[in-house]
Design a protein around this motif. Structure first.
Motif, mmCIF file in Angstrom:
data_model
loop_
_atom_site.group_PDB
_atom_site.id
_atom_site.type_symbol
_atom_site.label_atom_id
_atom_site.label_comp_id
_atom_site.label_asym_id
_atom_site.label_seq_id
_atom_site.Cartn_x
_atom_site.Cartn_y
_atom_site.Cartn_z
ATOM 1 N N UNK A 175 0.817 -1.212 0.000
ATOM 2 C CA UNK A 175 0.000 0.000 0.000
ATOM 3 C C UNK A 175 0.850 1.261 0.000
ATOM 4 N N UNK A 176 2.064 1.163 0.537
ATOM 5 C CA UNK A 176 2.959 2.319 0.530
ATOM 6 C C UNK A 176 3.363 2.654 -0.895
ATOM 7 N N UNK A 177 3.755 1.635 -1.658
ATOM 8 C CA UNK A 177 4.101 1.864 -3.064
ATOM 9 C C UNK A 177 2.917 2.458 -3.824
ATOM 10 N N UNK A 178 1.735 1.908 -3.591
ATOM 11 C CA UNK A 178 0.539 2.397 -4.287
ATOM 12 C C UNK A 178 0.243 3.846 -3.908
ATOM 13 N N UNK A 179 0.422 4.177 -2.643
ATOM 14 C CA UNK A 179 0.178 5.542 -2.180
ATOM 15 C C UNK A 179 1.142 6.520 -2.829
ATOM 16 N N UNK A 180 2.421 6.130 -2.929
ATOM 17 C CA UNK A 180 3.395 6.988 -3.607
ATOM 18 C C UNK A 180 2.978 7.223 -5.062
ATOM 19 N N UNK A 181 2.576 6.150 -5.745
ATOM 20 C CA UNK A 181 2.199 6.262 -7.150
ATOM 21 C C UNK A 181 0.997 7.184 -7.342
ATOM 22 N N UNK A 182 0.085 7.173 -6.395
ATOM 23 C CA UNK A 182 -1.125 7.989 -6.506
ATOM 24 C C UNK A 182 -0.838 9.483 -6.361
ATOM 25 N N UNK A 183 0.315 9.841 -5.820
ATOM 26 C CA UNK A 183 0.604 11.247 -5.513
ATOM 27 C C UNK A 183 1.416 11.967 -6.583
#
Length: 288
Positions: A56-64
């Motif tokens: 989820x950390x990787x996904x959160x970075x990608x979303x920003x």
């Protein structure tokens, strides 16, 4: 010949001294990545070097971050510093399975940084280089092979492969070897051009991209770059992107194949707010 894509950025983004300087006063910490990504085209992630991150950390970075932005990812020190590249297949697979591919289109090169006392040893290095996946489909297959969960993660179900790049950062003089350059070229791995007051500076081009890390002109991680140094760097970056080589005196191996190259330049002189300032100054020179 057209030029490759040039990406100027910073190493990391969560630094208290940057708040109220590079980051506007009052900017919430959870918005710092988005702010930095709006000004640079790449950021080097350091957290992955110290320990595994959550999917989820990787996904959160990608979303920003915007669509044309990429993260370069520092590989785990467990592989480079503890295992010292030996018996690396399972740790590489675990690194991929941890959620790396959730970055999707924002996944840039993986940086393999070797310890300063690691000497060039082709018997150890070549089997490691052979393990590295060069597209996301191969990476997903490797990750699934060692994924211990009962249900395969969705980010490991990749049907088509995008290129996956690798860069090797050496910090020992023994890597100044034509055999090293030939080995990296054979496996399409970029040799990092590091600028540091502590470690050797190697400039051979060994892949279809160049990766440059800048850690300070006089003081490690702290000292900035003056106008003359930035002017020289801008000229070199333009030459690399256009497919031109470094001067013969700067090379260890033979002349690289002439082709346009993408260029990644990451400022790691993060103390005293030097990195973002130098990065923005370099971007201005390249736009001129």
């Amino acid at each position: 010949m057209t030029s490759g894509i040039i990406r100027i950025g910073i190493s990391g983004w969560t630094y208290a001294p940057w708040r109220g300087g590079f980051y506007p006063r009052g900017l919430k910490r959870e918005h710092e990545l988005a702010y930095a990504a709006s000004r640079f085209r790449a950021i080097e992630v350091n957290a992955t070097f110290y320990g595994p991150q959550r999917p989820d950390t990787f996904a959160n970075w990608a979303d920003q971050v915007p669509a044309n932005f990429v993260f370069t990812i520092k590989a785990p020190r467990f592989i480079t510093h503890v295992r010292r590249l030996q018996d690396a297949e399972a740790p590489i697979a675990s690194f991929i399975a941890s959620g790396l591919l959730r970055l999707d289109i924002h996944l840039g090169p993986i940086l393999w940084q070797l310890p300063a006392n690691f000497r060039f040893d082709p018997v150890r290095l070549e089997p490691f280089l052979r393990l590295l996946p060069h597209d996301t489909k191969a990476a997903a297959e490797l990750g699934r092979r060692y994924d211990t969960r009962s249900r395969a993660a969705e980010w490991l179900e990749v049907t088509s492969g995008r290129p996956l790049r690798h860069a090797l950062e050496s910090r020992h003089e023994s890597f100044r070897s034509p055999d090293c350059i030939a080995l990296l070229r054979a496996h399409d791995v970029a040799l990092v051009c590091g600028h540091s007051v502590k470690w050797p500076r190697l400039r051979d081009l060994t892949s279809d991209f160049a990766y440059c890390r800048l850690q300070g002109s006089k003081e490690l991680d702290a000292n900035g770059y003056d106008n003359a140094a930035l002017d020289e760097l801008a000229c070199r970056i333009k030459a690399w992107a256009a497919g031109e080589e470094a001067p013969e005196a700067s090379r260890t191996g033979g002349v690289a194949h002439p082709r346009k190259r993408d260029v990644f330049v990451l400022f790691d002189n993060d103390l005293r707010v030097r990195a973002p300032a130098n990065a923005m100054e370099l971007i201005r020179r390249l736009r001129a």
